[in-house]
Design a protein around this motif. Structure first.
Motif, PDB file in Angstrom:
ATOM      1  N   VAL A  55      25.299  43.975  42.173  1.00 35.39           N
ATOM      2  CA  VAL A  55      24.267  43.324  41.367  1.00 35.39           C
ATOM      3  C   VAL A  55      24.036  44.085  40.062  1.00 35.39           C
ATOM      4  O   VAL A  55      23.806  43.480  39.010  1.00 35.39           O
ATOM      5  N   LEU A  56      24.100  45.404  40.121  1.00 31.30           N
ATOM      6  CA  LEU A  56      23.917  46.212  38.909  1.00 31.30           C
ATOM      7  C   LEU A  56      25.147  46.187  38.003  1.00 31.30           C
ATOM      8  O   LEU A  56      25.021  46.174  36.773  1.00 31.30           O
ATOM      9  N   ALA A  57      26.328  46.215  38.596  1.00 28.91           N
ATOM     10  CA  ALA A  57      27.560  46.342  37.811  1.00 28.91           C
ATOM     11  C   ALA A  57      27.987  45.040  37.148  1.00 28.91           C
ATOM     12  O   ALA A  57      28.505  45.071  36.025  1.00 28.91           O
ATOM     13  N   VAL A  58      27.795  43.911  37.799  1.00 36.85           N
ATOM     14  CA  VAL A  58      28.293  42.639  37.259  1.00 36.85           C
ATOM     15  C   VAL A  58      27.769  42.361  35.852  1.00 36.85           C
ATOM     16  O   VAL A  58      28.565  42.075  34.952  1.00 36.85           O
ATOM     17  N   MET A  64      30.291  43.754  28.604  1.00 39.44           N
ATOM     18  CA  MET A  64      31.370  44.462  27.909  1.00 39.44           C
ATOM     19  C   MET A  64      32.592  43.557  27.731  1.00 39.44           C
ATOM     20  O   MET A  64      33.213  43.567  26.677  1.00 39.44           O
ATOM     21  N   ALA A  65      32.921  42.787  28.758  1.00 40.14           N
ATOM     22  CA  ALA A  65      34.068  41.883  28.668  1.00 40.14           C
ATOM     23  C   ALA A  65      33.811  40.791  27.635  1.00 40.14           C
ATOM     24  O   ALA A  65      34.724  40.371  26.920  1.00 40.14           O
ATOM     25  N   THR A  73      43.558  40.231  27.648  1.00 43.09           N
ATOM     26  CA  THR A  73      43.894  40.334  29.070  1.00 43.09           C
ATOM     27  C   THR A  73      42.822  41.095  29.842  1.00 43.09           C
ATOM     28  O   THR A  73      42.479  40.716  30.965  1.00 43.09           O
ATOM     29  N   ARG A  74      42.284  42.138  29.243  1.00 44.92           N
ATOM     30  CA  ARG A  74      41.231  42.919  29.927  1.00 44.92           C
ATOM     31  C   ARG A  74      40.010  42.050  30.200  1.00 44.92           C
ATOM     32  O   ARG A  74      39.374  42.182  31.242  1.00 44.92           O
ATOM     33  N   ARG A  75      39.688  41.172  29.277  1.00 49.32           N
ATOM     34  CA  ARG A  75      38.556  40.257  29.466  1.00 49.32           C
ATOM     35  C   ARG A  75      38.821  39.329  30.646  1.00 49.32           C
ATOM     36  O   ARG A  75      37.969  39.158  31.513  1.00 49.32           O
ATOM     37  N   ALA A  76      40.009  38.759  30.689  1.00 50.64           N
ATOM     38  CA  ALA A  76      40.351  37.842  31.780  1.00 50.64           C
ATOM     39  C   ALA A  76      40.332  38.548  33.139  1.00 50.64           C
ATOM     40  O   ALA A  76      39.808  38.007  34.117  1.00 50.64           O
ATOM     41  N   CYS A  77      40.857  39.757  33.186  1.00 55.60           N
ATOM     42  CA  CYS A  77      40.874  40.513  34.441  1.00 55.60           C
ATOM     43  C   CYS A  77      39.454  40.860  34.894  1.00 55.60           C
ATOM     44  O   CYS A  77      39.127  40.743  36.078  1.00 55.60           O
ATOM     45  N   ALA A  78      38.631  41.284  33.965  1.00 54.38           N
ATOM     46  CA  ALA A  78      37.247  41.635  34.309  1.00 54.38           C
ATOM     47  C   ALA A  78      36.494  40.408  34.802  1.00 54.38           C
ATOM     48  O   ALA A  78      35.754  40.477  35.789  1.00 54.38           O
ATOM     49  N   ASP A 116      36.167  50.335  37.955  1.00 54.28           N
ATOM     50  CA  ASP A 116      37.373  50.461  37.131  1.00 54.28           C
ATOM     51  C   ASP A 116      37.206  49.711  35.809  1.00 54.28           C
ATOM     52  O   ASP A 116      37.507  50.241  34.738  1.00 54.28           O
ATOM     53  N   HIS A 117      36.744  48.475  35.895  1.00 56.54           N
ATOM     54  CA  HIS A 117      36.570  47.675  34.680  1.00 56.54           C
ATOM     55  C   HIS A 117      35.499  48.280  33.776  1.00 56.54           C
ATOM     56  O   HIS A 117      35.661  48.307  32.557  1.00 56.54           O
TER      57      HIS A 117
END
Length: 124
Positions: A55-58, A64-65, A73-78, A116-117
Motif C-alpha cells: 500500500v505504501l510502495a504502489v 516515479m513511473a 520500458t522501465r515505465r511499462a515494467c513498473a 526494485d522498481h
C-alpha cells in the motif's frame, strides 16, 4: 476474516517519509527464505505487514513511473508490477497453512519487485 482499512498515504505524507526499503525487503525475505517459516499464528500478522508495504510502495512507484515517457520500458515494467501487486492484494487467504504461506510469499515477491522498481526509478 479481517479486512484492512489502511489507506494510501497522501502526497504530503509520502514527501515526509521515504520508503524504508531495507525493512520492506527484510519482511519479504523472511517468507522467501528456506527456513524457518512463520508459525500459523504469526502468518496473519506477517501477511498484513506485507500488504501495508505494498500500500505504501504502489503510489511511490506509480508516481516515479508516471514521470517517464509513455514508451519507456522501465515505465511499462513498473506499471505491470503495480498491476500484479494489486491483483495479489485481492487474493483471499487459503484454507490450509500451505495455501496461506503461498499467498504470503506472493505478497513478499511483490514487495521485493516494488522495492526494485523504487530503487531503479529513483536512480539510487
Amino acid at each position: 476474516m479481517a479486512t484492512s482499512t489502511t489507506r494510501p498515504p497522501t502526497g504530503e505524507e509520502r514527501d515526509q517519509r521515504p520508503l524504508d526499503i531495507q525493512a520492506m525487503r527484510a519482511g519479504a525475505h523472511r517468507l522467501l527464505a528456506e527456513d524457518p517459516k512463520p508459525s500459523v499464528e504469526e502468518l496473519g500478522t506477517v501477511a498484513l505487514r506485507l500488504r501495508e508495504h505494498i500500500v505504501l510502495a504502489v503510489p511511490e512507484v506509480e508516481e516515479m513511473a508516471g514521470r517517464l515517457p509513455h514508451d519507456d520500458t522501465r515505465r511499462a515494467c513498473a506499471r505491470a508490477c503495480i498491476g500484479e501487486a494489486r491483483m495479489r492484494m485481492r487474493l483471499k487467504p487459503g484454507a490450509t497453512p500451505a495455501a496461506r504461506i503461498a499467498r504470503a510469499q506472493r505478497l513478499a515477491r511483490s514487495v521485493n519487485a516494488l522495492c526494485d522498481h523504487y530503487e531503479n526509478l529513483d536512480g539510487s
